[in-house]
Design a protein around this motif. Sequence first.
Motif, mmCIF file in Angstrom:
data_model
loop_
_atom_site.group_PDB
_atom_site.id
_atom_site.type_symbol
_atom_site.label_atom_id
_atom_site.label_comp_id
_atom_site.label_asym_id
_atom_site.label_seq_id
_atom_site.Cartn_x
_atom_site.Cartn_y
_atom_site.Cartn_z
ATOM 1 N N MET A 1 21.769 -67.605 -53.198
ATOM 2 C CA MET A 1 21.153 -68.416 -53.049
ATOM 3 C C MET A 1 21.329 -69.484 -51.492
ATOM 4 N N GLU A 2 20.550 -69.188 -50.670
ATOM 5 C CA GLU A 2 20.834 -70.015 -49.394
ATOM 6 C C GLU A 2 20.419 -71.329 -49.133
ATOM 7 N N THR A 3 20.603 -72.281 -48.215
ATOM 8 C CA THR A 3 19.512 -73.479 -48.030
ATOM 9 C C THR A 3 20.143 -73.861 -46.780
ATOM 10 N N LEU A 4 19.051 -74.074 -45.658
ATOM 11 C CA LEU A 4 19.307 -74.594 -44.143
ATOM 12 C C LEU A 4 19.701 -76.552 -44.239
ATOM 13 N N LEU A 5 21.600 -76.491 -43.273
ATOM 14 C CA LEU A 5 21.919 -77.339 -43.684
ATOM 15 C C LEU A 5 20.402 -78.759 -42.734
ATOM 16 N N LYS A 6 20.247 -78.151 -41.971
ATOM 17 C CA LYS A 6 18.344 -79.643 -41.137
ATOM 18 C C LYS A 6 17.383 -78.676 -40.933
ATOM 19 N N PRO A 7 16.769 -78.560 -42.459
ATOM 20 C CA PRO A 7 15.840 -77.671 -42.284
ATOM 21 C C PRO A 7 14.628 -78.542 -41.586
ATOM 22 N N SER A 8 14.711 -79.591 -41.064
ATOM 23 C CA SER A 8 13.754 -80.183 -40.128
ATOM 24 C C SER A 8 13.567 -79.548 -38.976
ATOM 25 N N LEU A 9 14.758 -78.904 -38.271
ATOM 26 C CA LEU A 9 15.491 -78.549 -36.749
ATOM 27 C C LEU A 9 15.626 -77.628 -37.116
ATOM 28 N N TYR A 10 15.038 -76.416 -37.698
ATOM 29 C CA TYR A 10 15.109 -74.884 -37.104
ATOM 30 C C TYR A 10 14.843 -74.111 -39.478
ATOM 31 N N ALA A 11 14.297 -73.169 -38.494
ATOM 32 C CA ALA A 11 13.909 -72.524 -39.729
ATOM 33 C C ALA A 11 14.235 -71.055 -39.994
ATOM 34 N N THR A 12 14.286 -70.098 -40.649
ATOM 35 C CA THR A 12 15.646 -69.374 -41.503
ATOM 36 C C THR A 12 14.980 -68.526 -40.474
ATOM 37 N N ASP A 13 13.884 -68.329 -40.133
ATOM 38 C CA ASP A 13 13.989 -67.038 -38.288
ATOM 39 C C ASP A 13 14.370 -67.155 -37.180
ATOM 40 N N GLY A 14 15.081 -68.138 -37.908
ATOM 41 C CA GLY A 14 15.733 -68.672 -36.348
ATOM 42 C C GLY A 14 15.360 -69.326 -35.008
ATOM 43 N N THR A 15 14.014 -70.080 -35.442
ATOM 44 C CA THR A 15 12.921 -70.957 -34.399
ATOM 45 C C THR A 15 13.860 -71.981 -34.807
ATOM 46 N N LEU A 16 13.328 -72.907 -33.741
ATOM 47 C CA LEU A 16 13.492 -74.109 -33.814
ATOM 48 C C LEU A 16 11.960 -75.143 -34.123
ATOM 49 N N GLN A 17 12.112 -76.097 -34.563
ATOM 50 C CA GLN A 17 11.250 -76.989 -34.695
ATOM 51 C C GLN A 17 10.611 -77.873 -33.327
ATOM 52 N N GLY A 18 10.146 -77.592 -32.783
ATOM 53 C CA GLY A 18 9.574 -78.722 -30.882
ATOM 54 C C GLY A 18 8.355 -78.704 -31.572
ATOM 55 N N GLY A 19 8.411 -79.485 -30.316
ATOM 56 C CA GLY A 19 6.585 -80.724 -30.692
ATOM 57 C C GLY A 19 5.543 -80.146 -28.728
ATOM 58 N N ARG A 20 5.014 -80.100 -28.379
ATOM 59 C CA ARG A 20 4.272 -79.757 -27.749
ATOM 60 C C ARG A 20 3.131 -80.624 -27.956
ATOM 61 N N CYS A 21 3.047 -81.998 -26.581
ATOM 62 C CA CYS A 21 2.057 -83.208 -26.082
ATOM 63 C C CYS A 21 0.943 -82.236 -25.046
ATOM 64 N N THR A 22 -0.277 -83.143 -25.148
ATOM 65 C CA THR A 22 -1.082 -82.893 -24.632
ATOM 66 C C THR A 22 -1.144 -82.675 -22.963
ATOM 67 N N CYS A 23 0.004 -83.600 -22.663
ATOM 68 C CA CYS A 23 0.224 -83.339 -21.319
ATOM 69 C C CYS A 23 1.005 -81.692 -20.584
ATOM 70 N N GLY A 24 1.581 -81.200 -21.753
ATOM 71 C CA GLY A 24 1.601 -79.965 -21.413
ATOM 72 C C GLY A 24 3.482 -80.401 -21.758
ATOM 73 N N HIS A 25 3.897 -81.116 -21.961
ATOM 74 C CA HIS A 25 5.287 -81.577 -22.537
ATOM 75 C C HIS A 25 5.952 -81.324 -23.654
ATOM 76 N N VAL A 26 7.042 -79.667 -23.337
ATOM 77 C CA VAL A 26 7.376 -79.615 -24.591
ATOM 78 C C VAL A 26 8.614 -80.154 -25.081
ATOM 79 N N PHE A 27 9.243 -80.598 -26.896
ATOM 80 C CA PHE A 27 10.197 -80.992 -26.352
ATOM 81 C C PHE A 27 10.998 -80.831 -27.855
ATOM 82 N N PHE A 28 12.117 -81.059 -28.131
ATOM 83 C CA PHE A 28 13.007 -80.770 -29.215
ATOM 84 C C PHE A 28 14.130 -82.009 -29.757
#
Lengths: 129, 380
Positions: free
Chosen positions: A1-28
């Motif tokens: 079994m495997e778990t992620l060290l920081k699941p709030s930041l990334y997922a098991t498929d290697g994608t990152l948990q970022g965000g986007r503002c309605t102004c268009g700014h993308v952040f992580f």
Amino acid sequence: METLLKPSLYATDGTLQGGRCTCGHVFFPMQGHGCEVCGRHGADLQPMVLKGRGKLLSSTIVHLHIDKARTAPFTIGKIALADGPVVRTLLVDPTREIEPGTAMVTALVPAGAGENGQTILDLRFTPET
Amino acid sequence: MARTLKDLRPVYVVGVGWHRYQNPSETPYVTLGVTAIRDALADAHMDWPAVESAYVATALLGMASGRPMLRHLGATGVPLSHIENASASGSTAFRQACIEVASGLTDVSLAVGVDKRNPVRRDSTGMDNLAEDAIAQFTHFSLLTNEYAQRHKVSFEDIARVAVKNHRNGAKNKNAQRQQERTLEEVLGGKKVAGSLTALQCTPVGEGAAAAIVASEDGIKRLGLDTSRAIRVIGSTARSERVYAAGLGFDAVLTKETTTIALQEAQVSPQELDIIELHDAFTVEELHYIENIGICPEGQGVHLLKEGALDIGGRCAVNPSGGLIAMGHPIGPTGIGQIGEIALQLRGEAGARQHPKARTGLAHMVGVGAVCYVHLLQRP
Ligand SMILES: [Zn+2]
């Protein structure tokens, strides 16, 4: 079994948990405090899955580190993600600096074991093959 | 419309002083601080009761460290504030003292910086990060060193020459933490911390104190101070980081923004600068900052360095004190110590470090955050 060290930041498929503002700014990483560009907050900031790929801006081998939990040498890379944000974190290969401009992808690597013996995975970057 | 410092009452640096920057020791911070203040009072030829307000710059001493120090000068009841602004704490305290005198609220104010090497404590923002704990300051600057070397086709050996110059200057400064000349081989031969960065290319962490007393013309007249040794503060500008294009070095861009405003407000061109004291915590920073201050085009800093243009006696003496690399960087004192060095240089009192015919000086400081402070000083 495997778990992620920081699941709030990334997922098991290697994608990152970022965000986007309605102004268009993308952040992580994703956060709700407010947008650094325009100050909007709340529902104007929505989670956005960031692709686990980008371009290396620079890297360096760390020969000396005070925190014993991080054993030197290790390598730090600065990566401009394909979706915009620039992130800095460890590279998979701890012994080698990589040519700026190299296409990079995320990789989940073992970073210790949990209480029940499960492998804990942390996100790193490595050159795309 | 808002006005600039130059539009307000003229402000002058009338006294500067230090406790030597040094390796961490058992010396209490109180001893460090009062030594620097007494040194500045003696330099100004004035007594403590003449000081009407005090700004204490410290990043690592914890809450309310000023009064337990200042009371030993005689508890005059002077208004007292503490300033924490990371590396720029001292510069910020100096700016506040200047603003108070310029506004007319006081005639004589003190900025003193004092620090001991204590652990840095920063509260959580509530946001996690990938591996910030693995990225020390020297690692951040090693990344920038690699980027600079690649972008401008410059060798690591040439970047390291910044340290050779600054160790040479520091060797002539009795208040410097490091007072030893170093050859390029010695600088490059030391232990590597990250990438090509060696320990002698990084600021040492230490302790110490620096003080600067500023006064108005009324204050100078009333106290009978020597007007020929008073150095005018002709500009004070502060900025904090905005959102920059991906991959731009924020310290360098912020330096350019802040310096451009400061030079414009004071109507000084970069070519008029005789002295620059800047934040060279790591060698590559000096190149970034002289280029962004406008001393030369981007990528050309190494050429100036190699032809001696940045030496004492060169076109513009950069970090004649020894800079953060040799003079040291005890945090709270650093920005005030820069002002002290510039005042000595512009008075012609810098002794073995004297840059000939120095008239105009610039003090530059960046602090984690990031913030940037620029002050311009001129001999009347
Ligand atoms: Zn926004």
